[in-house]
Design a protein around this motif. Sequence first.
Motif, PDB file in Angstrom:
ATOM      1  N   LYS A  12       0.836  -1.206   0.000  1.00  0.00           N
ATOM      2  CA  LYS A  12       0.000   0.000   0.000  1.00  0.00           C
ATOM      3  C   LYS A  12       0.870   1.255   0.000  1.00  0.00           C
ATOM      4  N   VAL A  13       1.923   1.245   0.796  1.00  0.00           N
ATOM      5  CA  VAL A  13       2.834   2.392   0.860  1.00  0.00           C
ATOM      6  C   VAL A  13       3.531   2.585  -0.487  1.00  0.00           C
ATOM      7  N   ASP A  14       3.972   1.500  -1.108  1.00  0.00           N
ATOM      8  CA  ASP A  14       4.624   1.603  -2.421  1.00  0.00           C
ATOM      9  C   ASP A  14       3.670   2.156  -3.472  1.00  0.00           C
ATOM     10  N   ILE A  15       2.421   1.723  -3.452  1.00  0.00           N
ATOM     11  CA  ILE A  15       1.432   2.226  -4.402  1.00  0.00           C
ATOM     12  C   ILE A  15       1.235   3.728  -4.206  1.00  0.00           C
ATOM     13  N   LEU A  16       1.086   4.159  -2.960  1.00  0.00           N
ATOM     14  CA  LEU A  16       0.878   5.585  -2.684  1.00  0.00           C
ATOM     15  C   LEU A  16       2.108   6.407  -3.068  1.00  0.00           C
ATOM     16  N   LYS A  17       3.312   5.921  -2.748  1.00  0.00           N
ATOM     17  CA  LYS A  17       4.543   6.633  -3.128  1.00  0.00           C
ATOM     18  C   LYS A  17       4.616   6.779  -4.641  1.00  0.00           C
ATOM     19  N   TYR A  18       4.319   5.707  -5.338  1.00  0.00           N
ATOM     20  CA  TYR A  18       4.388   5.742  -6.795  1.00  0.00           C
ATOM     21  C   TYR A  18       3.409   6.772  -7.351  1.00  0.00           C
ATOM     22  N   LEU A  19       2.193   6.760  -6.857  1.00  0.00           N
ATOM     23  CA  LEU A  19       1.177   7.691  -7.354  1.00  0.00           C
ATOM     24  C   LEU A  19       1.475   9.136  -6.951  1.00  0.00           C
ATOM     25  N   LEU A  20       2.091   9.337  -5.806  1.00  0.00           N
ATOM     26  CA  LEU A  20       2.411  10.691  -5.348  1.00  0.00           C
ATOM     27  C   LEU A  20       3.630  11.277  -6.061  1.00  0.00           C
ATOM     28  N   PHE A  21       4.647  10.476  -6.269  1.00  0.00           N
ATOM     29  CA  PHE A  21       5.920  11.021  -6.713  1.00  0.00           C
ATOM     30  C   PHE A  21       6.327  10.638  -8.134  1.00  0.00           C
ATOM     31  N   MET A  28      -2.994  -1.126 -13.061  1.00  0.00           N
ATOM     32  CA  MET A  28      -2.477  -2.072 -12.074  1.00  0.00           C
ATOM     33  C   MET A  28      -1.346  -2.911 -12.663  1.00  0.00           C
ATOM     34  N   ARG A  29      -1.418  -3.204 -13.952  1.00  0.00           N
ATOM     35  CA  ARG A  29      -0.334  -3.956 -14.604  1.00  0.00           C
ATOM     36  C   ARG A  29       0.955  -3.144 -14.606  1.00  0.00           C
ATOM     37  N   ALA A  30       0.844  -1.850 -14.831  1.00  0.00           N
ATOM     38  CA  ALA A  30       2.036  -0.991 -14.780  1.00  0.00           C
ATOM     39  C   ALA A  30       2.596  -0.954 -13.358  1.00  0.00           C
ATOM     40  N   LEU A  31       1.721  -0.890 -12.367  1.00  0.00           N
ATOM     41  CA  LEU A  31       2.182  -0.932 -10.973  1.00  0.00           C
ATOM     42  C   LEU A  31       2.880  -2.263 -10.677  1.00  0.00           C
ATOM     43  N   GLU A  32       2.309  -3.336 -11.185  1.00  0.00           N
ATOM     44  CA  GLU A  32       2.914  -4.657 -10.988  1.00  0.00           C
ATOM     45  C   GLU A  32       4.334  -4.671 -11.557  1.00  0.00           C
ATOM     46  N   TRP A  33       4.492  -4.114 -12.737  1.00  0.00           N
ATOM     47  CA  TRP A  33       5.797  -4.072 -13.394  1.00  0.00           C
ATOM     48  C   TRP A  33       6.776  -3.166 -12.641  1.00  0.00           C
ATOM     49  N   GLU A  34       6.331  -1.969 -12.292  1.00  0.00           N
ATOM     50  CA  GLU A  34       7.211  -0.976 -11.656  1.00  0.00           C
ATOM     51  C   GLU A  34       7.554  -1.325 -10.207  1.00  0.00           C
ATOM     52  N   LEU A  35       6.576  -1.830  -9.465  1.00  0.00           N
ATOM     53  CA  LEU A  35       6.767  -2.046  -8.033  1.00  0.00           C
ATOM     54  C   LEU A  35       7.246  -3.449  -7.693  1.00  0.00           C
ATOM     55  N   GLU A  36       7.134  -4.362  -8.652  1.00  0.00           N
ATOM     56  CA  GLU A  36       7.559  -5.740  -8.463  1.00  0.00           C
ATOM     57  C   GLU A  36       6.784  -6.450  -7.356  1.00  0.00           C
ATOM     58  N   TRP A  37       5.525  -6.067  -7.175  1.00  0.00           N
ATOM     59  CA  TRP A  37       4.603  -6.810  -6.332  1.00  0.00           C
ATOM     60  C   TRP A  37       3.722  -7.634  -7.266  1.00  0.00           C
ATOM     61  N   THR A  38       3.098  -8.658  -6.740  1.00  0.00           N
ATOM     62  CA  THR A  38       2.227  -9.484  -7.571  1.00  0.00           C
ATOM     63  C   THR A  38       0.928  -8.742  -7.859  1.00  0.00           C
ATOM     64  N   PHE A  39       0.301  -9.104  -8.959  1.00  0.00           N
ATOM     65  CA  PHE A  39      -0.963  -8.468  -9.336  1.00  0.00           C
ATOM     66  C   PHE A  39      -2.018  -8.641  -8.238  1.00  0.00           C
TER      67      PHE A  39
END
Length: 176
Positions: A12-21, A28-39
């Motif tokens: 959750k923190v990684d998702i918020l950091k990514y969206l903020l900064f 969600m697929r882009a988040l999966e790729w960028e953050l290296e968390w599972t879908f």
Amino acid sequence: MDLEKLFGSKTKVDILKYLLFRRQWVSMRALEWELEWTFPAIKKQVDSLKSAGILQVNTDGNGWSISIEPWIHDLLKQIFYYWLKHKLVDLFNSYEFMIDKYFFGKSFWINLDMDLVVIYKNLEKPQIEKIKESISDIFRWYFIEVVNVVFMSSDERDKRYRLADRFVLDIMRNSK
């Protein structure tokens, strides 16, 4: 303060950091790729943040795009910048015998042209490089890639202060 404890999840923190900064309106697929968390992990946290009223999910078109709700965006950014500042202060305190002073700038809502100014005592180049790398690591953890940091020796700052250098005077005037 630990952001993972506050928000209950590293994902959750990684998702918020990514969206903020980094960027908003991302899939969600882009988040999966960028953050290296599972879908499934990302979907679970996005659904949780959406039900809490923190995220908007646009389902028009072929995919979903996610962003932070405008009403809470600035508040979340302030919380994350507070924590970023706290991590930098901890770093500077660990090098207190090397770092004379430090000043936060425009990223921290202070009227300076730089994001960070570090005044150091007599250091060798390898020590300065180690501190610079540590600062870069902290900013990268927040997905902030471009940061304007000035390193200046105490002697240089004193000399420029005596000469009424505009940059040094701005630092002294606008710092808290």
